[in-house]
Design a protein around this motif. Structure first.
Motif, short mmCIF file in Angstrom:
data_model
loop_
_atom_site.label_atom_id
_atom_site.label_comp_id
_atom_site.label_asym_id
_atom_site.label_seq_id
_atom_site.Cartn_x
_atom_site.Cartn_y
_atom_site.Cartn_z
N GLY A 80 67.17 20.42 123.77
CA GLY A 80 66.92 19.21 123.02
C GLY A 80 68.11 18.74 122.20
N GLY A 81 69.32 19.07 122.66
CA GLY A 81 70.52 18.67 121.95
C GLY A 81 71.02 19.69 120.96
N LEU A 82 70.31 20.83 120.82
CA LEU A 82 70.77 21.86 119.88
C LEU A 82 72.09 22.48 120.31
N VAL A 83 72.30 22.59 121.62
CA VAL A 83 73.53 23.21 122.13
C VAL A 83 74.34 22.14 122.86
N LYS A 84 75.45 21.75 122.23
CA LYS A 84 76.32 20.71 122.80
C LYS A 84 77.77 21.17 122.90
N THR A 85 78.26 21.79 121.87
CA THR A 85 79.69 22.12 121.80
C THR A 85 79.97 23.61 121.86
N LEU A 86 78.92 24.43 121.87
CA LEU A 86 79.13 25.88 121.91
C LEU A 86 79.43 26.30 123.35
N ASP A 87 80.68 26.12 123.73
CA ASP A 87 81.09 26.34 125.12
C ASP A 87 82.47 26.97 125.14
N PHE A 88 82.69 27.82 126.13
CA PHE A 88 83.95 28.56 126.26
C PHE A 88 85.17 27.63 126.28
N LYS A 89 85.08 26.54 127.04
CA LYS A 89 86.23 25.64 127.16
C LYS A 89 86.59 24.98 125.83
N ILE A 90 85.58 24.73 125.02
CA ILE A 90 85.84 24.13 123.71
C ILE A 90 86.61 25.10 122.82
N TYR A 91 86.13 26.35 122.76
CA TYR A 91 86.75 27.30 121.84
C TYR A 91 88.07 27.85 122.36
N LEU A 92 88.23 27.88 123.66
CA LEU A 92 89.54 28.20 124.21
C LEU A 92 90.53 27.12 123.78
N GLY A 93 90.10 25.85 123.85
CA GLY A 93 90.97 24.75 123.44
C GLY A 93 91.30 24.76 121.98
N LEU A 94 90.36 25.22 121.14
CA LEU A 94 90.59 25.24 119.70
C LEU A 94 91.45 26.42 119.26
N LEU A 95 91.25 27.58 119.88
CA LEU A 95 91.91 28.80 119.41
C LEU A 95 93.22 29.11 120.13
N THR A 96 93.55 28.33 121.15
CA THR A 96 94.77 28.57 121.91
C THR A 96 96.02 28.48 121.03
N GLU A 97 96.93 29.42 121.25
CA GLU A 97 98.22 29.43 120.56
C GLU A 97 99.31 29.02 121.55
N THR A 98 100.19 28.17 121.12
CA THR A 98 101.16 27.54 122.01
C THR A 98 102.05 28.54 122.73
N TYR A 99 102.49 29.57 122.03
CA TYR A 99 103.47 30.50 122.61
C TYR A 99 102.85 31.84 123.01
N ASN A 100 101.54 31.84 123.21
CA ASN A 100 100.85 33.03 123.69
C ASN A 100 100.63 32.85 125.20
N THR A 101 101.33 33.62 126.00
CA THR A 101 101.28 33.47 127.46
C THR A 101 99.87 33.66 128.00
N ALA A 102 99.15 34.65 127.48
CA ALA A 102 97.78 34.90 127.95
C ALA A 102 96.89 33.69 127.67
N HIS A 103 97.06 33.10 126.49
CA HIS A 103 96.27 31.91 126.14
C HIS A 103 96.57 30.76 127.10
N GLN A 104 97.85 30.56 127.36
CA GLN A 104 98.23 29.45 128.24
C GLN A 104 97.74 29.68 129.67
N ASN A 105 97.74 30.92 130.10
CA ASN A 105 97.20 31.23 131.43
C ASN A 105 95.70 30.97 131.49
N ASP A 106 94.99 31.26 130.38
CA ASP A 106 93.56 30.99 130.32
C ASP A 106 93.28 29.49 130.41
N LEU A 107 94.11 28.69 129.77
CA LEU A 107 93.96 27.24 129.85
C LEU A 107 94.08 26.76 131.30
N LYS A 108 95.09 27.27 131.99
CA LYS A 108 95.31 26.87 133.38
C LYS A 108 94.15 27.33 134.26
N ARG A 109 93.70 28.56 134.03
CA ARG A 109 92.63 29.12 134.86
C ARG A 109 91.34 28.33 134.75
#
Length: 227
Positions: A80-109
């Motif tokens: 009923g709209g309770l769950v909208k933004t609680l998603d892996f892609k959202i939090y990966l996008g928020l917590l990603t660090e620019t110079y962390n290779t593992a983070h950048q690989n997760d973005l690409k994946r």
């Protein structure tokens, strides 16, 4: 060395992807068009009523710059709209660090975007419990979950992300973006993060005080337990 210890960041981070989900929609009619005036290529992710409001504000431009979170994540809004933004892609996008290779690989994946700014304010819990004859269920329904989680994630990652919780901040943010070619500096993001954590702390304090003030009898009177 611990994988998530950050050693290098960028002072200036250009705002390219913005997530907007607000209860208080004041100021959006000016803020959103001016953001796009500074950078016409900004992607805006949004949900529910906020998405509809921004679509109305942008008119024909919405098709180029505005995307529903559910379309971005591939997951429909649920419960009923309770769950909208609680998603892996959202939090990966928020917590990603620019110079962390593992983070950048997760973005690409996952084909995820780094989210540079979160514009979020919360369900009106304090305003709800201030009303006469408010019920516990009314109050419970106005306890925001996704909003505080996004705010905290963005504010924690102030080394890259701007967390915006107050419409009164919009004008100042636009002024900085105009002078810094569409970017915010580390000091700007740090200042916004401190305001964000103060905002969520006050919100949680109001909830805790309200629930603590209820008696067990008050709670039992609100619900049928099946006993």
């Amino acid at each position: 060395m611990t994988k998530n210890v950050v050693e290098s960041i960028d002072d200036l981070v250009k705002i390219k992807t913005v997530l907007v989900s607000v209860s208080d929609k004041s100021g959006l009619a000016t803020f959103i068009p001016e953001l796009l005036g500074i950078n016409p290529d900004i992607i805006i992710l949004s949900t529910g009523g906020t998405y509809s409001k921004i679509k109305e504000i942008l008119g024909s431009d919405a098709q180029d710059n505005l995307k529903q979170v559910s379309d971005y994540t591939g997951q429909p809004e649920t419960q009923g709209g309770l769950v909208k933004t609680l998603d892996f892609k959202i939090y990966l996008g928020l917590l990603t660090e620019t110079y962390n290779t593992a983070h950048q690989n997760d973005l690409k994946r996952t084909h995820a975007l780094p989210i540079d700014m979160v514009v979020v304010n919360l369900y009106p819990f304090a305003q709800t419990i201030a009303k006469e004859n408010v019920t516990l269920e009314n109050a419970r329904g106005n306890i925001d979950i996704g909003g505080p989680t996004m705010i905290r994630a963005a504010a924690k990652n102030f080394i890259r992300v701007a967390s915006v919780v107050d419409p009164k901040s919009y004008d100042g943010i636009l002024d900085v973006l105009k002078t810094k070619d569409g970017a915010l500096g580390l000091k700007d993001r740090y200042s916004l993060a401190s305001k964000a954590f103060e905002h969520t702390a006050q919100y949680d304090r109001a909830i805790a005080d309200y629930l603590t003030g209820l008696s067990k009898q008050d709670v039992q009177l609100c619900y049928k337990t099946g006993e």
